[in-house]
Design an enzyme around this catalytic site. Structure first.
Site, PDB file in Angstrom:
ATOM      1  N   GLU A   1      -6.273  -8.153  -0.650  1.00 11.89           N
ATOM      2  CA  GLU A   1      -6.740  -8.231   0.736  1.00 11.89           C
ATOM      3  C   GLU A   1      -8.219  -7.874   0.761  1.00 11.89           C
ATOM      4  O   GLU A   1      -8.655  -6.992   0.011  1.00 11.89           O
ATOM      5  CB  GLU A   1      -6.030  -7.206   1.633  1.00 11.89           C
ATOM      6  CG  GLU A   1      -4.544  -7.360   1.719  1.00 11.89           C
ATOM      7  CD  GLU A   1      -3.911  -6.286   2.620  1.00 11.89           C
ATOM      8  OE1 GLU A   1      -4.642  -5.538   3.303  1.00 11.89           O
ATOM      9  OE2 GLU A   1      -2.677  -6.190   2.612  1.00 11.89           O
ATOM     10  N   GLU A  58       0.811  -1.224   0.000  1.00 13.82           N
ATOM     11  CA  GLU A  58       0.000   0.000   0.000  1.00 13.82           C
ATOM     12  C   GLU A  58       0.845   1.275   0.000  1.00 13.82           C
ATOM     13  O   GLU A  58       0.873   2.012   0.993  1.00 13.82           O
ATOM     14  CB  GLU A  58      -0.984  -0.003   1.183  1.00 13.82           C
ATOM     15  CG  GLU A  58      -2.028  -1.095   1.059  1.00 13.82           C
ATOM     16  CD  GLU A  58      -3.139  -1.009   2.102  1.00 13.82           C
ATOM     17  OE1 GLU A  58      -2.956  -0.330   3.122  1.00 13.82           O
ATOM     18  OE2 GLU A  58      -4.193  -1.621   1.879  1.00 13.82           O
TER      19      GLU A  58
HETATM   20  C1  GLA Z   1      -4.206  -2.729   4.998  1.00 15.71           C
HETATM   21  C2  GLA Z   1      -2.835  -3.356   5.115  1.00 15.71           C
HETATM   22  C3  GLA Z   1      -2.820  -4.613   5.939  1.00 15.71           C
HETATM   23  C4  GLA Z   1      -3.710  -4.468   7.145  1.00 15.71           C
HETATM   24  C5  GLA Z   1      -5.104  -4.106   6.706  1.00 15.71           C
HETATM   25  C6  GLA Z   1      -6.073  -4.022   7.848  1.00 15.71           C
HETATM   26  O1  GLA Z   1      -4.887  -3.170   3.920  1.00 15.71           O
HETATM   27  O2  GLA Z   1      -2.287  -3.640   3.858  1.00 15.71           O
HETATM   28  O3  GLA Z   1      -1.481  -4.850   6.341  1.00 15.71           O
HETATM   29  O4  GLA Z   1      -3.196  -3.489   7.983  1.00 15.71           O
HETATM   30  O5  GLA Z   1      -5.053  -2.856   6.090  1.00 15.71           O
HETATM   31  O6  GLA Z   1      -7.367  -3.704   7.399  1.00 15.71           O
END
Ligand code: GLA
Ligand code: GLA
Length: 689
Positions: A326, A177
Site C-alpha cells: 500500500e 497490518e
Molecule cells: C493502512 C491500512 C489500510 C488503510 C490505510 C490508510 O495501511 O492497511 O486499510 O486504512 O492504512 O492509510
C-alpha cells in the site's frame, strides 16, 4: 495427462523467447505477468456489481496490473456462521482478468463479522487494562483465542480451496497490518506455557530476571504477570518475544490452511508498517514467502532518507526484493493535518521504491468507499467513479513500469555496507530510555543518512543475517547482544571486516540483564576498551579528534582504553567534569579488520566524517560520484546488467554527469552521458554495453 513432445518444445521456445525479451516474472512467479506491477486496493464488495467493469476499465487505462481484494470482506464472504459466499469474488477476479489485472487475495481476519463477535465474545481482544474490544472498528480480534484461530483457519482454507488454483490469483496477504496483542486469560495462559517451555523451571526465571529485586521471586509460572510496561525489563522483553512468536503462529495457522490448496507459484505474505516495533519482523517473516509493507509518510513532508531506510528495512526482512502493498495516492486521512504530497512526488516515491528493491507499488485505495471511517483518504477515483487529479500521475507511473520493466526484470539492489536493526535492542532501550531523546529509530537514521549518501546503497539487516560479503557493518545501538552474536561479530572482524559500534552497544545479555564486564560486554576485551560510565545529556558536549571538532548530545559515555593497540579517535572537551578530556570513540585494528566503538550520539557533521573514514577504510565506492545533494542514486543489478535510478527529490532542476554513456529506459533519447532532472524528476538508466 502426459504432455506431448511438441508441448515441451513449444514451452521451451516460449521460455527462451521470454528470456530474450526480458519478460521474466519478477514481482510474481507467473510468467505471463509483467515484471514490475502497479496496483491498487480494490473493494468490489463496497460497490454495486454493474459498476465493476467501469472501475476495471479505468484501472486498465492507467496500466494497473494488480488489485488487492478481500482483506476486510469477511461479512460478505461468510455472511453467517459456516455459510461461505465466494460467487461475487469469482466474478470480480474473472472481470479483473478480462482487463489484464491479476489479484492478491487478502484473508479477511483483520475484520471479523458481527455475528461472530456477538456469539463468541472471547474472539475479541482484551487490552492491557482488562477491557474487551467491541465491534465497529477493525483489528478487534484476539490473536491467541483458539476459537478465533479456528474461524481464521476455516475462512483461509475455504478461500484457498476456492481460489488456490485460480490462475489470476498470484498471491495471498494474511490479515492486514498485524498490530495489537491480546492481554486476556488465554494470552496469559499461553505466555506462561511459553515461558515454561523456554526456561524449564521457575528457578531459572528467577535467576535470569534477578527477581530477588523488589521481591519479584516467583514460585510458579502462573504467578508471572502480563504487562507491557512498568515491569521487570526481562519480563517486558520476553513479552515482546512471545507476541512475536504468537504473530508467527497466527500466520502459520492460516498458512497451514492455504498452502496445501494453493498453486506453489502463489506467494503468502502480510503487509507490515515500516519502523513499527510491536513484534520482531524477522521472526514473523521466517514463515512468509516475501516481505510487503505499507509505505505512508507519517511526517508533514516526505523525508526521502527515512522512506528509503524503511524500504531497505523491508528488503532485509527476507533479504530480497519486496512489495509495497500500500502507498498513498498523495495523502492519507489519519494525521492531524493531512497535507498532500506535491505534484510529482507520487511518481518520485514510486521510483524510489523500485530503486530500493520493490517490484510492486500499490495504491491505497482505488476509490473512496461510500461511507466508513476513511472517507477523506486519498484515492485514484472518487466516489462518483471518475478519476481525481493524481490518477494521471499514476497512469504515467504505470506506463513507465511497463516500459522499463523488461530491462529491470531479474535485478536487485546489492550493497557493500550493512546497518543492523535489532528489535530486542530497540525494545530494551525504549523500556528504559534514560535520556528521553534516545529514540532508537532516530539513532539508526543518524547512522543511515551519511552512509546512504556516500555509499548510495545500504542493507538494513538482522543481527542473525550473514555478514560475509559486507565490507562495513555498523550497529547503531545493539543494546542486547548475545554471546553468539558477539562471536559472529569478532569472526567478521578477524576475517577483515570493518565494524562500527554505536553507543549503548553490548550492555545487556539476551535476558536484558547487565553484562558484568560493562559495555560492550563480550566485545570489550576484543575492543581493548570499555565504557566506564554513561551519562544522559540535555546539552551539547564538545568533542574533537580524528573526525574534526563538533558536539555530542542526548548520550555520552566515558570510555577507557585497556590495550596498547587500541587507539583513541575522539575525546570530549570540557563539560560536566566526568567527561572532560576522556575518550569518546576508540578503535582497534585486528589483522586487516577493525572494530570501532563510538560512545556518544555525535552531531551530523561528525557522523558524516566518521562515515567518510569508515567507508574509505573499508574501500567502499559510490555508484555515481557526481550526484548533487538531494539527488538519490539507486542501483539494481544482475549478473549481466546494471540499472541506475536517479531521483531528484529537490524542488529545482539538477543535472548529473554519468560515469559513461547510458540509455534512459523511460526517456526517449539515445545514450546520454549527462542527465537533466527537473524537480522530482526521475531517470532510469542502463549502462550501454
Ligand atoms: C493502512 C491500512 C489500510 C488503510 C490505510 C490508510 O495501511 O492497511 O486499510 O486504512 O492504512 O492509510
Ligand atoms: C526511591 C526508592 C528506591 C529507589 C530510588 C531510585 O527513593 O525508595 O528504592 O527506587 O527511589 O531513585
Amino acid at each position: 495427462m502426459r504432455m506431448g513432445w511438441w508441448w515441451s518444445a513449444t514451452a521451451f521456445i516460449a521460455l527462451v523467447a521470454m528470456a530474450a525479451s526480458g519478460a521474466i516474472a519478477q514481482a510474481t512467479k507467473y510468467a505471463d505477468q509483467p515484471p514490475l506491477l502497479v496496483g491498487a486496493a480494490w473493494y468490489p464488495e463496497q460497490w454495486p456489481e454493474p459498476e465493476w467493469d467501469h472501475d476495471l476499465s479505468l484501472m486498465e487505462a492507467a496500466h494497473i496490473d494488480v488489485v488487492r481484494v478481500g482483506e476486510f470482506a469477511w461479512s460478505t464472504m461468510e455472511p453467517s456462521e459456516g455459510k461461505y459466499e465466494f460467487g461475487w469474488l469469482d466474478r470480480a477476479i474473472a472481470l479483473a482478468a478480462k482487463h489484464h489485472i491479476c489479484v492478491v487475495l487478502g484473508t479477511p481476519t483483520a475484520a471479523p463479522p458481527a455475528w461472530m463477535t456477538t456469539k463468541y465474545p472471547e474472539t475479541l481482544r482484551v487490552d492491557e487494562n482488562g477491557r474487551r474490544a467491541e465491534h465497529g472498528n477493525r483489528q478487534q480480534f484476539s490473536f491467541t483465542d483458539p476459537k478465533y484461530r479456528q474461524f481464521a483457519h476455516d475462512i483461509a482454507e475455504q478461500m484457498a480451496i476456492h481460489f488456490g488454483h485460480n490462475p489470476n490469483v498470484v498471491g495471498w496477504q494474511l490479515d492486514n497490518e498485524y498490530a495489537d496483542p491480546d492481554f486476556g486469560p488465554t494470552a496469559r495462559r499461553q505466555f506462561h506455557a511459553w515461558l515454561e517451555k523456554k526456561y524449564g523451571t521457575v528457578a531459572n526465571v528467577n535467576q535470569h530476571w534477578a527477581t530477588a529485586y523488589w521481591s519479584q521471586t516467583y514460585d510458579s509460572f502462573d504467578e508471572i504477570p502480563l504487562r507491557a510496561e512498568r515491569e521487570n525489563p526481562a519480563l517486558l522483553l520476553e513479552w515482546k518475544r512471545f507476541v512475536s512468536e504468537t504473530w508467527k503462529s497466527y500466520s502459520l495457522n492460516q498458512i497451514s490452511a492455504i498452502r496445501p490448496h494453493a498453486d506453489p507459484r502463489q506467494f503468502i505474505t502480510t503487509n507490515t508498517m515500516g519502523w513499527f516495533d510491536g513484534f520482531d519482523e524477522y521472526t514473523v517473516h521466517s514463515v512468509l514467502d516475501l516481505a510487503a509493507w505499507d509505505d505512508y509518510i507519517s511526517t508533514d513532508t516526505y523525508d526521502w532518507i527515512d522512506n528509503g531506510a524503511r524500504h531497505d528495512l523491508a528488503r532485509g526482512f527476507k533479504n530480497k526484493n519486496f512489495w509495497v502493498m500500500e502507498t498513498e495516492p498523495a495523502f492519507v486521512n489519519w494525521r492531524p493535518t493531512n497535507t498532500p504530497l506535491e505534484k510529482g512526488q507520487v511518481r518520485d516515491m514510486a521510483w524510489q521504491a523500485i530503486g530500493h528493491g520493490a517490484d510492486v507499488v500499490e495504491y491505497w485505495q482505488w476509490r473512496s468507499a461510500p461511507n466508513g471511517q476513511e472517507e477523506y483518504h486519498g484515492v485514484l477515483v472518487g466516489a462518483d467513479g471518475t478519476p481525481v487529479p493524481v490518477y494521471d500521475e499514476v497512469r504515467q507511473i504505470g506506463e513507465e513500469f511497463a516500459k522499463a520493466g523488461p530491462e529491470i526484470a531479474g535485478t536487485a539492489p546489492h550493497s557493500d555496507v550493512a546497518l543492523v536493526n535489532d528489535y530486542d535492542s530497540r525494545w530494551a532501550i525504549d523500556f528504559q530510555r534514560h535520556s528521553a531523546g534516545f529514540d532508537p529509530v532516530k539513532e539508526m537514521l543518524a547512522f543511515y543518512e551519511p552512509l546512504r549518501m556516500r555509499s548510495q546503497a545500504v542493507d538494513v539487516i538482522s543481527i542473525d543475517a550473514p555478514l560475509d560479503g559486507y565490507k562495513l557493518v555498523e550497529l547503531p545501538a545493539l543494546n542486547v547482544l548475545s554471546q553468539a552474536a558477539a562471536d559472529k561479530l569478532m569472526a567478521y572482524v578477524r576475517n577483515g571486516g570493518h565494524l562500527v559500534l554505536g553507543p549503548r552497544t553490548g550492555m545487556k545479555d539476551e535476558y536484558n540483564a547487565l553484562y558484568p564486564e560493562r559495555q560492550p560486554g563480550p566485545l570489550a576485551e576484543f575492543l581493548g576498551g570499555r565504557v566506564d560510565q554513561f551519562y544522559a545529556l540535555d546539552q551539547n558536549v564538545p568533542l574533537s579528534g580524528d573526525w574534526g571538532a563538533g558536539t555530542a548530545n542526548v548520550w555520552a559515555e566515558q570510555l577507557s582504553v585497556r590495550s596498547p593497540d587500541t587507539k583513541v579517535l575522539m575525546r570530549y572537551g570540557k563539560s560536566n567534569g566526568w567527561l572532560d578530556d576522556q575518550p569518546a570513540a576508540i578503535s582497534r585494528q585486528v589483522g586487516k579488520g577493525t572494530i570501532t566503538y563510538i560512545g556518544a550520539w555525535i552531531d551530523p557533521l561528525l557522523m558524516e566524517e566518521m562515515t567518510k573514514e569508515a567507508l574509505q577504510q573499508a574501500g567502499v565506492q559510490p555508484i555515481v560520484r557526481s550526484a548533487p545533494a538531494g539527488v538519490e542514486v539507486c542501483q539494481r543489478s544482475s549478473a549481466d546488467k546494471s540499472i541506475v535510478i536517479l531521483i531528484n527529490h529537490n524542488t529545482n532542476d539538477e543535472h548529473v554527469d554519468l560515469p559513461g554513456p547510458m540509455r534512459d529506459l523511460i526517456g526517449n533519447e539515445g545514450p546520454v552521458s549527462r542527465v537533466n532532472l527537473p524537480a522530482y524528476g526521475v531517470a532510469v538508466l542502463e549502462a550501454q554495453k
